[in-house]
Design a protein around this motif. Structure first.
Motif, PDB file in Angstrom:
ATOM      1  N   ALA A 125      -6.531 -52.979   9.913  1.00 56.20           N
ATOM      2  CA  ALA A 125      -6.484 -52.312  11.213  1.00 56.20           C
ATOM      3  C   ALA A 125      -5.465 -52.987  12.121  1.00 56.20           C
ATOM      4  O   ALA A 125      -4.680 -52.317  12.807  1.00 56.20           O
ATOM      5  CB  ALA A 125      -7.866 -52.324  11.858  1.00 56.20           C
ATOM      6  N   ALA A 126      -5.450 -54.327  12.140  1.00 57.09           N
ATOM      7  CA  ALA A 126      -4.506 -55.057  12.995  1.00 57.09           C
ATOM      8  C   ALA A 126      -3.064 -54.757  12.598  1.00 57.09           C
ATOM      9  O   ALA A 126      -2.190 -54.588  13.461  1.00 57.09           O
ATOM     10  CB  ALA A 126      -4.776 -56.552  12.917  1.00 57.09           C
ATOM     11  N   ALA A 127      -2.802 -54.679  11.290  1.00 58.83           N
ATOM     12  CA  ALA A 127      -1.441 -54.386  10.829  1.00 58.83           C
ATOM     13  C   ALA A 127      -0.994 -53.008  11.294  1.00 58.83           C
ATOM     14  O   ALA A 127       0.182 -52.797  11.621  1.00 58.83           O
ATOM     15  CB  ALA A 127      -1.372 -54.478   9.305  1.00 58.83           C
ATOM     16  N   ARG A 128      -1.937 -52.071  11.355  1.00 57.72           N
ATOM     17  CA  ARG A 128      -1.581 -50.725  11.798  1.00 57.72           C
ATOM     18  C   ARG A 128      -1.524 -50.628  13.320  1.00 57.72           C
ATOM     19  O   ARG A 128      -0.672 -49.939  13.876  1.00 57.72           O
ATOM     20  CB  ARG A 128      -2.584 -49.719  11.230  1.00 57.72           C
ATOM     21  N   ILE A 129      -2.417 -51.319  14.015  1.00 55.00           N
ATOM     22  CA  ILE A 129      -2.416 -51.299  15.484  1.00 55.00           C
ATOM     23  C   ILE A 129      -1.107 -51.881  16.018  1.00 55.00           C
ATOM     24  O   ILE A 129      -0.487 -51.323  16.921  1.00 55.00           O
ATOM     25  CB  ILE A 129      -3.626 -52.078  16.037  1.00 55.00           C
ATOM     26  N   TYR A 130      -0.684 -53.011  15.438  1.00 53.38           N
ATOM     27  CA  TYR A 130       0.530 -53.683  15.914  1.00 53.38           C
ATOM     28  C   TYR A 130       1.740 -53.399  15.024  1.00 53.38           C
ATOM     29  O   TYR A 130       2.802 -53.975  15.238  1.00 53.38           O
ATOM     30  CB  TYR A 130       0.268 -55.183  16.035  1.00 53.38           C
TER      31      TYR A 130
ATOM     32  N   PHE B 100      -9.259 -43.056   7.806  1.00 56.54           N
ATOM     33  CA  PHE B 100      -8.884 -44.391   8.289  1.00 56.54           C
ATOM     34  C   PHE B 100      -7.833 -45.026   7.378  1.00 56.54           C
ATOM     35  O   PHE B 100      -6.932 -45.725   7.852  1.00 56.54           O
ATOM     36  CB  PHE B 100     -10.116 -45.283   8.360  1.00 56.54           C
ATOM     37  N   LEU B 101      -7.933 -44.788   6.077  1.00 56.27           N
ATOM     38  CA  LEU B 101      -6.997 -45.371   5.126  1.00 56.27           C
ATOM     39  C   LEU B 101      -5.674 -44.608   5.058  1.00 56.27           C
ATOM     40  O   LEU B 101      -4.786 -44.972   4.280  1.00 56.27           O
ATOM     41  CB  LEU B 101      -7.627 -45.443   3.734  1.00 56.27           C
ATOM     42  N   GLY B 102      -5.549 -43.538   5.871  1.00 57.03           N
ATOM     43  CA  GLY B 102      -4.275 -42.829   5.943  1.00 57.03           C
ATOM     44  C   GLY B 102      -4.170 -41.583   5.103  1.00 57.03           C
ATOM     45  O   GLY B 102      -3.068 -41.075   4.881  1.00 57.03           O
ATOM     46  N   TYR B 103      -5.309 -41.047   4.648  1.00 55.81           N
ATOM     47  CA  TYR B 103      -5.300 -39.841   3.811  1.00 55.81           C
ATOM     48  C   TYR B 103      -5.589 -38.596   4.649  1.00 55.81           C
ATOM     49  O   TYR B 103      -6.364 -38.641   5.609  1.00 55.81           O
ATOM     50  CB  TYR B 103      -6.337 -39.950   2.684  1.00 55.81           C
ATOM     51  N   GLY B 104      -4.952 -37.492   4.269  1.00 50.77           N
ATOM     52  CA  GLY B 104      -5.196 -36.195   4.886  1.00 50.77           C
ATOM     53  C   GLY B 104      -5.627 -35.207   3.824  1.00 50.77           C
ATOM     54  O   GLY B 104      -5.420 -35.425   2.622  1.00 50.77           O
ATOM     55  N   THR B 105      -6.231 -34.109   4.242  1.00 53.01           N
ATOM     56  CA  THR B 105      -6.791 -33.147   3.294  1.00 53.01           C
ATOM     57  C   THR B 105      -5.875 -31.953   3.063  1.00 53.01           C
ATOM     58  O   THR B 105      -5.349 -31.376   4.014  1.00 53.01           O
ATOM     59  CB  THR B 105      -8.152 -32.623   3.787  1.00 53.01           C
ATOM     60  N   LEU B 106      -5.720 -31.588   1.798  1.00 54.94           N
ATOM     61  CA  LEU B 106      -5.049 -30.345   1.442  1.00 54.94           C
ATOM     62  C   LEU B 106      -6.083 -29.242   1.215  1.00 54.94           C
ATOM     63  O   LEU B 106      -5.819 -28.070   1.452  1.00 54.94           O
ATOM     64  CB  LEU B 106      -4.197 -30.532   0.187  1.00 54.94           C
ATOM     65  N   ASP B 107      -7.261 -29.620   0.730  1.00 55.29           N
ATOM     66  CA  ASP B 107      -8.415 -28.728   0.649  1.00 55.29           C
ATOM     67  C   ASP B 107      -9.653 -29.610   0.591  1.00 55.29           C
ATOM     68  O   ASP B 107      -9.556 -30.828   0.783  1.00 55.29           O
ATOM     69  CB  ASP B 107      -8.322 -27.761  -0.558  1.00 55.29           C
TER      70      ASP B 107
ATOM     71  N   VAL C 199      -6.610 -51.320  23.968  1.00 53.59           N
ATOM     72  CA  VAL C 199      -6.643 -51.470  22.513  1.00 53.59           C
ATOM     73  C   VAL C 199      -7.675 -50.533  21.900  1.00 53.59           C
ATOM     74  O   VAL C 199      -7.441 -49.922  20.843  1.00 53.59           O
ATOM     75  CB  VAL C 199      -6.933 -52.936  22.124  1.00 53.59           C
ATOM     76  N   HIS C 200      -8.812 -50.388  22.572  1.00 53.59           N
ATOM     77  CA  HIS C 200      -9.864 -49.501  22.074  1.00 53.59           C
ATOM     78  C   HIS C 200      -9.363 -48.056  21.988  1.00 53.59           C
ATOM     79  O   HIS C 200      -9.607 -47.357  21.004  1.00 53.59           O
ATOM     80  CB  HIS C 200     -11.087 -49.587  22.991  1.00 53.59           C
ATOM     81  N   ALA C 201      -8.665 -47.617  23.028  1.00 54.25           N
ATOM     82  CA  ALA C 201      -8.125 -46.256  23.025  1.00 54.25           C
ATOM     83  C   ALA C 201      -7.045 -46.093  21.960  1.00 54.25           C
ATOM     84  O   ALA C 201      -6.971 -45.065  21.276  1.00 54.25           O
ATOM     85  CB  ALA C 201      -7.566 -45.915  24.407  1.00 54.25           C
ATOM     86  N   TRP C 202      -6.215 -47.111  21.801  1.00 56.82           N
ATOM     87  CA  TRP C 202      -5.150 -47.048  20.791  1.00 56.82           C
ATOM     88  C   TRP C 202      -5.732 -47.061  19.383  1.00 56.82           C
ATOM     89  O   TRP C 202      -5.208 -46.417  18.467  1.00 56.82           O
ATOM     90  CB  TRP C 202      -4.202 -48.227  20.999  1.00 56.82           C
ATOM     91  N   ARG C 203      -6.823 -47.792  19.196  1.00 55.00           N
ATOM     92  CA  ARG C 203      -7.445 -47.901  17.879  1.00 55.00           C
ATOM     93  C   ARG C 203      -7.927 -46.554  17.357  1.00 55.00           C
ATOM     94  O   ARG C 203      -7.989 -46.341  16.147  1.00 55.00           O
ATOM     95  CB  ARG C 203      -8.621 -48.885  17.956  1.00 55.00           C
TER      96      ARG C 203
END
Length: 272
Positions: free
Chosen positions: A78-83, A117-124, A210-214
């Motif tokens: 999470a920290a790597a993605r936040i910053y 959270f891990l960066g996946y999106g849905t196609l179906d 940070v909470h809002a950005w998270r």
């Protein structure tokens, strides 16, 4: 702001770098400026222990809690993605998951939140895609008891075709609007925090920032630039976040140290 979510923020943004542990009295004190009452903190802590995020331990200053290895991995990611310290280049390939979805609605919702959270999106309903492999996705799916197939895929039409996949998997228009709302809502709140503000006020303002950005960790997969629209609002929002998070960091750190030190001093006095 929910107590459990605030605890994740507190451990990730402040306590991880300080050993990942703290007495419960300090947790209560550090969440008080956010309007979170002591009973809510203790309830959330108990829940996080049951879920495997925290371990109870006895500190010199009293009962406390430390993050588990599972929590450390999640907080570091999470920290790597936040910053944005772990930005990766894109090789033109997608990580593709085809799942046998859980039967219960609650399990499906939990799985969807974790994959997002891990960066996946849905196609179906059963097909998830990401522009980079999620490091913990195999562990996540195994723990959830979900059968799946995993592929590496490149679109035959190159980047234009890949952009079409991205727009199916994520609503970039809505994500862009969310970034614009974020900056518009935070600006007046942060403008009131100056060098004359107390450390507690700066800490609370930065915590809320940070909470809002998270929340974007559950919205924005942080796509490579080649797949983003021109003048992407997330770019200016990230600059806004970085500027104010850095500006308020020294005062916020002083407040955290004050709360931790105050708890240690009280424990020493009681031990005399």
């Amino acid at each position: 702001m929910q107590a459990r979510s605030a605890l994740f923020d507190l451990y990730g943004d402040h306590l991880r770098a300080r050993g990942g542990r703290a007495p419960v009295a300090a947790l209560v004190k550090l969440l008080a400026p956010l309007g979170i009452a002591p009973p809510a903190v203790r309830t959330a802590v108990s829940r996080m222990v049951r879920q495997g995020w925290l371990d109870p331990l006895r500190l010199a200053s009293g009962p406390g809690y430390s993050i588990t290895p599972k929590a450390a991995r999640r907080l570091d990611e999470a920290a790597a993605r936040i910053y944005r310290t772990g930005r990766h280049s894109w090789d033109g390939r997608f990580d593709l998951l085809v799942l046998a979805a859980p039967a219960s609605r609650r399990d499906r919702q939990r799985l969807a939140a974790n994959l997002t959270f891990l960066g996946y999106g849905t196609l179906d309903d059963c097909t998830w895609v990401a522009t980079r492999p999620g490091e913990d996705v195999d562990v996540l799916l195994a723990e959830a008891g979900v059968r799946y197939e995993r592929f590496t895929a490149a679109h035959a039409a190159g980047t234009p075709g890949a952009m079409g996949v991205v727009r199916r998997a994520w609503d970039l228009t809505e994500i862009g609007r969310a970034y614009e709302r974020f900056a518009a809502e935070q600006k007046p709140l942060l403008a009131g925090v100056t060098v004359r503000s107390s450390d507690e006020e700066a800490y609370a303002a930065r915590f809320r920032l940070v909470h809002a950005w998270r929340t974007f960790l559950f919205r924005d997969p942080q796509l490579p630039p080649a797949l983003l629209p021109e003048r992407w609002p997330g770019t200016s929002a990230a600059s806004f976040f970085d500027r104010h998070a850095a500006r308020l960091r020294p005062a916020a750190d002083r407040y955290v140290e004050h709360c931790l030190d105050a708890n240690n001093r009280l424990a020493r006095q009681k031990g005399r």
